[in-house]
Design a protein around this motif. Structure first.
Motif, mmCIF file in Angstrom:
data_model
loop_
_atom_site.group_PDB
_atom_site.id
_atom_site.type_symbol
_atom_site.label_atom_id
_atom_site.label_comp_id
_atom_site.label_asym_id
_atom_site.label_seq_id
_atom_site.Cartn_x
_atom_site.Cartn_y
_atom_site.Cartn_z
ATOM 1 N N ILE A 132 0.865 -1.179 0.000
ATOM 2 C CA ILE A 132 0.000 0.000 0.000
ATOM 3 C C ILE A 132 0.900 1.225 0.000
ATOM 4 C CG2 ILE A 132 -0.196 0.197 2.513
ATOM 5 C CD1 ILE A 132 -2.999 0.856 -0.073
ATOM 6 N N CYS A 133 0.398 2.326 -0.568
ATOM 7 C CA CYS A 133 1.198 3.544 -0.629
ATOM 8 C C CYS A 133 0.321 4.768 -0.398
ATOM 9 C CB CYS A 133 1.904 3.645 -1.978
ATOM 10 S SG CYS A 133 0.793 3.874 -3.381
ATOM 11 N N PHE A 134 0.974 5.894 -0.161
ATOM 12 C CA PHE A 134 0.280 7.165 0.036
ATOM 13 C C PHE A 134 -0.595 7.509 -1.161
ATOM 14 C CE2 PHE A 134 0.198 11.761 -0.701
ATOM 15 C CZ PHE A 134 -0.328 12.230 0.497
ATOM 16 N N GLY A 135 -0.075 7.245 -2.359
ATOM 17 C CA GLY A 135 -0.832 7.607 -3.551
ATOM 18 C C GLY A 135 -2.147 6.868 -3.703
ATOM 19 N N ALA A 136 -2.269 5.711 -3.076
ATOM 20 C CA ALA A 136 -3.484 4.911 -3.211
ATOM 21 C C ALA A 136 -4.628 5.425 -2.350
ATOM 22 C CB ALA A 136 -3.201 3.453 -2.862
ATOM 23 N N ASN A 137 -4.290 6.010 -1.187
ATOM 24 C CA ASN A 137 -5.366 6.415 -0.277
ATOM 25 C C ASN A 137 -5.132 7.749 0.424
ATOM 26 O OD1 ASN A 137 -3.424 5.790 1.660
ATOM 27 N ND2 ASN A 137 -4.404 3.871 2.301
ATOM 28 N N GLY A 138 -3.983 8.391 0.188
ATOM 29 C CA GLY A 138 -3.706 9.684 0.807
ATOM 30 C C GLY A 138 -3.420 9.630 2.292
ATOM 31 N N LYS A 139 -3.234 8.435 2.836
ATOM 32 C CA LYS A 139 -3.010 8.293 4.276
ATOM 33 C C LYS A 139 -1.518 8.333 4.606
ATOM 34 C CE LYS A 139 -7.183 5.573 5.198
ATOM 35 N NZ LYS A 139 -7.842 6.649 5.963
ATOM 36 N N GLN A 140 -1.216 8.807 5.808
ATOM 37 C CA GLN A 140 0.157 8.847 6.272
ATOM 38 C C GLN A 140 0.706 7.433 6.431
ATOM 39 O OE1 GLN A 140 1.889 11.817 6.583
ATOM 40 N NE2 GLN A 140 0.005 12.603 5.638
ATOM 41 N N LYS A 141 2.037 7.333 6.432
ATOM 42 C CA LYS A 141 2.666 6.018 6.506
ATOM 43 C C LYS A 141 2.282 5.279 7.782
ATOM 44 C CE LYS A 141 6.731 5.241 4.751
ATOM 45 N NZ LYS A 141 8.199 5.233 4.474
ATOM 46 N N SER A 142 2.189 5.981 8.893
ATOM 47 C CA SER A 142 1.821 5.322 10.151
ATOM 48 C C SER A 142 0.438 4.688 10.055
ATOM 49 C CB SER A 142 1.851 6.328 11.308
ATOM 50 O OG SER A 142 0.975 7.419 11.066
ATOM 51 N N GLU A 143 -0.495 5.382 9.407
ATOM 52 C CA GLU A 143 -1.843 4.843 9.233
ATOM 53 C C GLU A 143 -1.829 3.612 8.337
ATOM 54 O OE1 GLU A 143 -5.038 8.153 8.956
ATOM 55 O OE2 GLU A 143 -3.210 9.022 8.110
ATOM 56 N N ASN A 144 -1.033 3.657 7.284
ATOM 57 C CA ASN A 144 -0.971 2.516 6.368
ATOM 58 C C ASN A 144 -0.269 1.316 6.995
ATOM 59 O OD1 ASN A 144 -2.432 3.434 4.135
ATOM 60 N ND2 ASN A 144 -0.692 4.594 3.361
ATOM 61 N N ILE A 145 0.714 1.565 7.841
ATOM 62 C CA ILE A 145 1.329 0.461 8.584
ATOM 63 C C ILE A 145 0.301 -0.186 9.497
ATOM 64 C CG2 ILE A 145 3.004 -0.107 10.387
ATOM 65 C CD1 ILE A 145 4.852 2.020 9.137
ATOM 66 N N ALA A 146 -0.436 0.636 10.236
ATOM 67 C CA ALA A 146 -1.462 0.112 11.136
ATOM 68 C C ALA A 146 -2.537 -0.648 10.367
ATOM 69 C CB ALA A 146 -2.084 1.256 11.935
ATOM 70 N N MET A 147 -2.911 -0.132 9.212
ATOM 71 C CA MET A 147 -3.923 -0.799 8.390
ATOM 72 C C MET A 147 -3.427 -2.154 7.897
ATOM 73 S SD MET A 147 -5.859 0.617 4.984
ATOM 74 C CE MET A 147 -4.381 0.528 3.980
ATOM 75 N N MET A 148 -2.147 -2.213 7.495
ATOM 76 C CA MET A 148 -1.588 -3.479 7.030
ATOM 77 C C MET A 148 -1.572 -4.516 8.154
ATOM 78 S SD MET A 148 -0.425 -4.721 4.132
ATOM 79 C CE MET A 148 0.340 -3.435 3.119
ATOM 80 N N ILE A 149 -1.226 -4.072 9.351
ATOM 81 C CA ILE A 149 -1.209 -4.974 10.503
ATOM 82 C C ILE A 149 -2.603 -5.531 10.779
ATOM 83 C CG2 ILE A 149 -0.846 -5.077 13.004
ATOM 84 C CD1 ILE A 149 1.430 -3.022 12.595
ATOM 85 N N ARG A 150 -3.600 -4.648 10.738
ATOM 86 C CA ARG A 150 -4.981 -5.090 10.991
ATOM 87 C C ARG A 150 -5.490 -6.001 9.881
ATOM 88 N NH1 ARG A 150 -5.631 0.421 12.108
ATOM 89 N NH2 ARG A 150 -6.722 0.682 10.120
ATOM 90 N N LYS A 151 -5.246 -5.608 8.656
ATOM 91 C CA LYS A 151 -5.771 -6.351 7.511
ATOM 92 C C LYS A 151 -5.271 -7.788 7.495
ATOM 93 C CE LYS A 151 -5.811 -6.301 2.428
ATOM 94 N NZ LYS A 151 -5.350 -5.567 1.216
ATOM 95 N N HIS A 152 -4.011 -7.978 7.838
ATOM 96 C CA HIS A 152 -3.422 -9.313 7.765
ATOM 97 C C HIS A 152 -3.302 -9.982 9.128
ATOM 98 C CE1 HIS A 152 -2.572 -9.127 3.473
ATOM 99 N NE2 HIS A 152 -2.316 -7.851 3.670
ATOM 100 N N GLU A 153 -3.941 -9.363 10.115
ATOM 101 C CA GLU A 153 -4.049 -9.944 11.456
ATOM 102 C C GLU A 153 -2.678 -10.376 11.990
ATOM 103 O OE1 GLU A 153 -6.975 -13.038 10.809
ATOM 104 O OE2 GLU A 153 -8.611 -11.639 11.227
ATOM 105 N N LEU A 154 -1.737 -9.432 11.915
ATOM 106 C CA LEU A 154 -0.390 -9.699 12.405
ATOM 107 C C LEU A 154 -0.338 -9.520 13.919
ATOM 108 C CD1 LEU A 154 1.728 -7.800 9.700
ATOM 109 C CD2 LEU A 154 1.075 -10.220 9.740
ATOM 110 N N ASP A 155 0.198 -10.494 14.593
ATOM 111 C CA ASP A 155 0.411 -10.362 16.025
ATOM 112 C C ASP A 155 1.641 -9.516 16.323
ATOM 113 O OD1 ASP A 155 -1.703 -12.243 16.909
ATOM 114 O OD2 ASP A 155 -0.472 -13.699 15.831
ATOM 115 N N ARG A 156 2.573 -9.520 15.379
ATOM 116 C CA ARG A 156 3.803 -8.756 15.521
ATOM 117 C C ARG A 156 4.249 -8.301 14.136
ATOM 118 N NH1 ARG A 156 9.522 -11.024 18.081
ATOM 119 N NH2 ARG A 156 10.488 -8.964 18.468
ATOM 120 N N ALA A 157 4.638 -7.038 14.031
ATOM 121 C CA ALA A 157 5.100 -6.504 12.749
ATOM 122 C C ALA A 157 6.448 -5.832 12.938
ATOM 123 C CB ALA A 157 4.098 -5.502 12.196
ATOM 124 N N LEU A 158 7.347 -6.088 12.009
ATOM 125 C CA LEU A 158 8.649 -5.431 11.976
ATOM 126 C C LEU A 158 8.674 -4.544 10.742
ATOM 127 C CD1 LEU A 158 10.885 -8.576 12.681
ATOM 128 C CD2 LEU A 158 9.973 -6.963 14.353
#
Length: 208
Positions: A132-158
């Motif tokens: 995912i990138c800023f250009g796709a949704n206009g969201k800040q990187k922190s928001e997109n990181i959080a979204m990726m974690i939620r979407k893929h149900e990660l217990d831990r993300a690096l």
């Protein structure tokens, strides 16, 4: 426990500053009567695209710059899809080994089509489960990181990135941070670091 590894792009997986500067300059010399140098591009890479273009051309208003930026990005994506850029050593081999152990993702502040150009040119699409990138949704990187974690149900993300803003976005987004110290910038925090891309294999195994 599901652990995922999320990568930044510029300064982490590759260095496209020279190629992007050339692509942009082919447009901005005509539209804005000013080119972009490799040093200029290194200074702004990692910024959200609207902030990036305003930093490069502060004498112009954002309304004027946005259509120019769209043209620049289209030319850039087309060039990178065909020619690629400077891939860091051992990226392909390391990603292939890493994806057999952990799910891999990309979160970047780039425009739509940039990650796709990278994956298409090098044939890396099979290594990553999502991006995912800023250009796709206009969201800040922190928001997109959080979204990726939620979407893929990660217990831990690096999150692997190279500049201070990457560290701050990772922390705000709920990921742990690994500093790609070979990249574009320093990080003002005590974090795990890698000095070459291939070191990520041992680093992640140690952390996990």
């Amino acid at each position: 426990m599901k652990t995922g590894i999320i990568f930044d792009m510029d300064g982490t997986l590759w260095d496209s500053a020279q190629q992007v500067a050339e692509a942009w300059s082919s447009v901005t010399r005509q539209k804005l009567e000013k080119g972009v140098t490799e040093a200029d591009m290194r200074r702004v890479m990692g910024m959200p695209m609207d902030r990036l273009v305003k930093t490069l051309f502060p004498e112009h208003g954002l309304d004027e710059l946005l259509p120019v930026m769209e043209t620049c990005c289209r030319v850039e994506n087309d060039y990178l899809r065909i020619h690629g850029a400077e891939l860091y050593p051992d990226v392909g081999e390391t990603l292939k080994a890493l994806c057999a152990r952990y799910p891999l993702y990309i979160v970047s502040n780039c425009q739509t089509g940039y990650i796709e150009a990278f994956l298409a040119h090098y044939g890396f699409g099979a290594y990553f489960q999502d991006f995912i990138c800023f250009g796709a949704n206009g969201k800040q990187k922190s928001e997109n990181i959080a979204m990726m974690i939620r979407k893929h149900e990660l217990d831990r993300a690096l999150y692997v990135g190279d500049i201070q803003a990457d560290y701050e976005a990772a922390v705000a987004g709920g990921a742990e941070f690994i500093h790609a110290a070979y990249g574009f910038g320093a990080v003002d925090a005590q974090t795990p670091r890698i000095d070459t891309f291939s070191q990520i294999l041992a680093m992640v195994d140690d952390l996990c």
